[in-house]
Design an enzyme around this catalytic site. Sequence first.
Site, PDB file in Angstrom:
ATOM      1  N   CYS A  78      -4.924   2.627  -3.562  1.00 64.76           N
ATOM      2  CA  CYS A  78      -3.534   2.964  -3.085  1.00 64.76           C
ATOM      3  C   CYS A  78      -2.376   2.112  -3.167  1.00 64.76           C
ATOM      4  O   CYS A  78      -1.630   2.033  -2.234  1.00 64.76           O
ATOM      5  CB  CYS A  78      -3.866   3.446  -1.404  1.00 64.76           C
ATOM      6  SG  CYS A  78      -5.100   4.623  -1.351  1.00 64.76           S
ATOM      7  N   ASP A 119       3.394  -4.402   8.074  1.00 66.10           N
ATOM      8  CA  ASP A 119       1.855  -3.712   7.915  1.00 66.10           C
ATOM      9  C   ASP A 119       0.920  -4.751   7.964  1.00 66.10           C
ATOM     10  O   ASP A 119       0.528  -5.439   7.041  1.00 66.10           O
ATOM     11  CB  ASP A 119       2.119  -3.070   6.453  1.00 66.10           C
ATOM     12  CG  ASP A 119       0.785  -2.483   6.215  1.00 66.10           C
ATOM     13  OD1 ASP A 119      -0.145  -2.660   7.012  1.00 66.10           O
ATOM     14  OD2 ASP A 119       0.616  -1.600   5.063  1.00 66.10           O
ATOM     15  N   HIS A 157       0.887  -1.159   0.082  1.00 65.64           N
ATOM     16  CA  HIS A 157       0.086   0.081  -0.111  1.00 65.64           C
ATOM     17  C   HIS A 157       0.946   1.110   0.148  1.00 65.64           C
ATOM     18  O   HIS A 157       2.067   1.300   0.432  1.00 65.64           O
ATOM     19  CB  HIS A 157      -0.971   0.001   1.191  1.00 65.64           C
ATOM     20  CG  HIS A 157      -1.828   0.853   1.406  1.00 65.64           C
ATOM     21  ND1 HIS A 157      -1.542   2.264   1.820  1.00 65.64           N
ATOM     22  CD2 HIS A 157      -3.141   1.173   1.207  1.00 65.64           C
ATOM     23  CE1 HIS A 157      -2.623   2.971   1.776  1.00 65.64           C
ATOM     24  NE2 HIS A 157      -3.795   2.136   1.480  1.00 65.64           N
ATOM     25  N   LYS A 201     -10.447  -0.762  10.624  1.00 63.03           N
ATOM     26  CA  LYS A 201     -10.729  -1.881   9.671  1.00 63.03           C
ATOM     27  C   LYS A 201     -11.032  -3.090  10.730  1.00 63.03           C
ATOM     28  O   LYS A 201     -11.350  -4.159  10.088  1.00 63.03           O
ATOM     29  CB  LYS A 201      -9.362  -2.145   9.118  1.00 63.03           C
ATOM     30  CG  LYS A 201      -9.038  -1.087   8.050  1.00 63.03           C
ATOM     31  CD  LYS A 201      -8.007  -1.542   6.962  1.00 63.03           C
ATOM     32  CE  LYS A 201      -7.018  -0.417   6.373  1.00 63.03           C
ATOM     33  NZ  LYS A 201      -7.842   0.239   5.306  1.00 63.03           N
ATOM     34  N   GLN A 249      -4.492  -5.052   7.103  1.00 61.93           N
ATOM     35  CA  GLN A 249      -5.537  -5.938   6.334  1.00 61.93           C
ATOM     36  C   GLN A 249      -5.462  -7.317   7.073  1.00 61.93           C
ATOM     37  O   GLN A 249      -6.276  -8.104   6.611  1.00 61.93           O
ATOM     38  CB  GLN A 249      -5.399  -5.931   4.746  1.00 61.93           C
ATOM     39  CG  GLN A 249      -5.486  -4.670   3.952  1.00 61.93           C
ATOM     40  CD  GLN A 249      -6.824  -4.158   4.030  1.00 61.93           C
ATOM     41  OE1 GLN A 249      -7.641  -5.135   4.286  1.00 61.93           O
ATOM     42  NE2 GLN A 249      -6.965  -3.053   3.595  1.00 61.93           N
TER      43      GLN A 249
END
Length: 432
Positions: free
Chosen positions: A385, A221, A144, A247, A224
């Site tokens: 993104c 990261d 991302h 999220k 997600q």
Amino acid sequence: MKRAADDLGVLLCAAPIGAAASAAFDGARLREDFPILRRTVHGKPLVYLDNAATSQKPQCVIDCEARYYCELNANIHRGVHSLSQQATDAYEAARDTVRRFINAARREEIVFVRGTTEAINLVAASYGQRLKPGDEILITEMEHHSNIVPWQLLCERSGAVLRVAPIDEAGELMLDGFEHRLNARTRLVAVTHVSNALGTVNAVKRIIDLAHAKGIAVLIDGAQAAPHIKIDVQTLDCDFYAFSSHKLYGPTGVGVLYGKAALLEAMPPYQGGGDMIRQVTFAKTTFNDLPYKFEAGTPHIAGVVGLGAAIDYVSALGLDAIAAHEHELLAHATEQARAVCGLRLIGTASDKSSILSFVIDGVHPHDVGTILDDEGIAVRTGHHCAMPVMEHFHIPATVRASFALYNTRAEVDALFRAVRKAQRMFVDGRSA
Ligand code: 7TS
């Protein structure tokens, strides 16, 4: 009498967590916990399939935040008065909840930030100060922008070099290519746990082990991953792990940076201001202990408390049960997608989280998105993104459906009815 932090957590978040408390996972029943799912869009029931952008919030999270403002609101870490102490207890109880959620060894390793983006920028700005010209940072082609741009800015400041490990046609990281790029100059590896554009689940444990074998620190990261995969930062042995509350069924404007205590201890502050100091004189300022050294200024207290409630909600359901439900939806959606002539899936990794990205011959993704919206179906269309991913597949954009615990098979069916309708309109030139 001062109330124990845990009691306060209970006080704030004592709302019944509805179907979440029931043993069997029932996606359709869980919908009742999410008030927004009762609304209509263009006269049709909302089918919300944009969960990778942000998830909807259960009533218990909304109530928890509202109750914080109704009953406790005060600034934290600074008052002797009861409200301030109770607000502090609620905020710090949420830190303990996060610690347990990702199995961090110590609560000092949990830093509250605005989101994944800020967490990565914090590491780039602070840990990044040790980088010298010629040092290398290794990322992947599926990142991302939040896990690309902060490193580019750091490279501009420091003279370090950004290197990129390639992905293959399925959207999987090429581990050989990754390993090949780890060398004596690599100072940091920064990799996404799950790709937001492709759904690929990366073999992060393997990636971390490869980097550690060469003494290289690793940032994951987890934006997600946190809503879908059980995270254990001690088993992973990652050095940094970043994720966003919004999220994960929690409020916007809040996120978490996990960092190993020894690393955080050695890092300079990211921002200066109130709460992050021990003593200030014009001659010299000394800094607060972890994690407060990295939490300058008044944080999003209600948001942090709401994140704690969201984690409680998800934990009551169990991430394994949530993941099983979402995998079932993904499998059903993938099967339906494969049956649509002219539809190409973007991202066909063997290990995928609940994201389905696709393009349709002769129909621009934005047009698909508009037709879906007419049917009350929310998906994201665009580059997500992750422009380098689009470049890799030679496409400008995809349609992305992303599933959450409250989605149903019937919603997947509605999605593909609408996709076929879009195809009929744009490719066959027939209206509906
Ligand atoms: N990393 C990944 C893998 C992401 O998917 C996102 C947000 C971020 C970082 C940034 O998170 P933030 O909470 O700080 O904004 N991804 C998306 C998306 O896919 N659609 O909207 C936001």
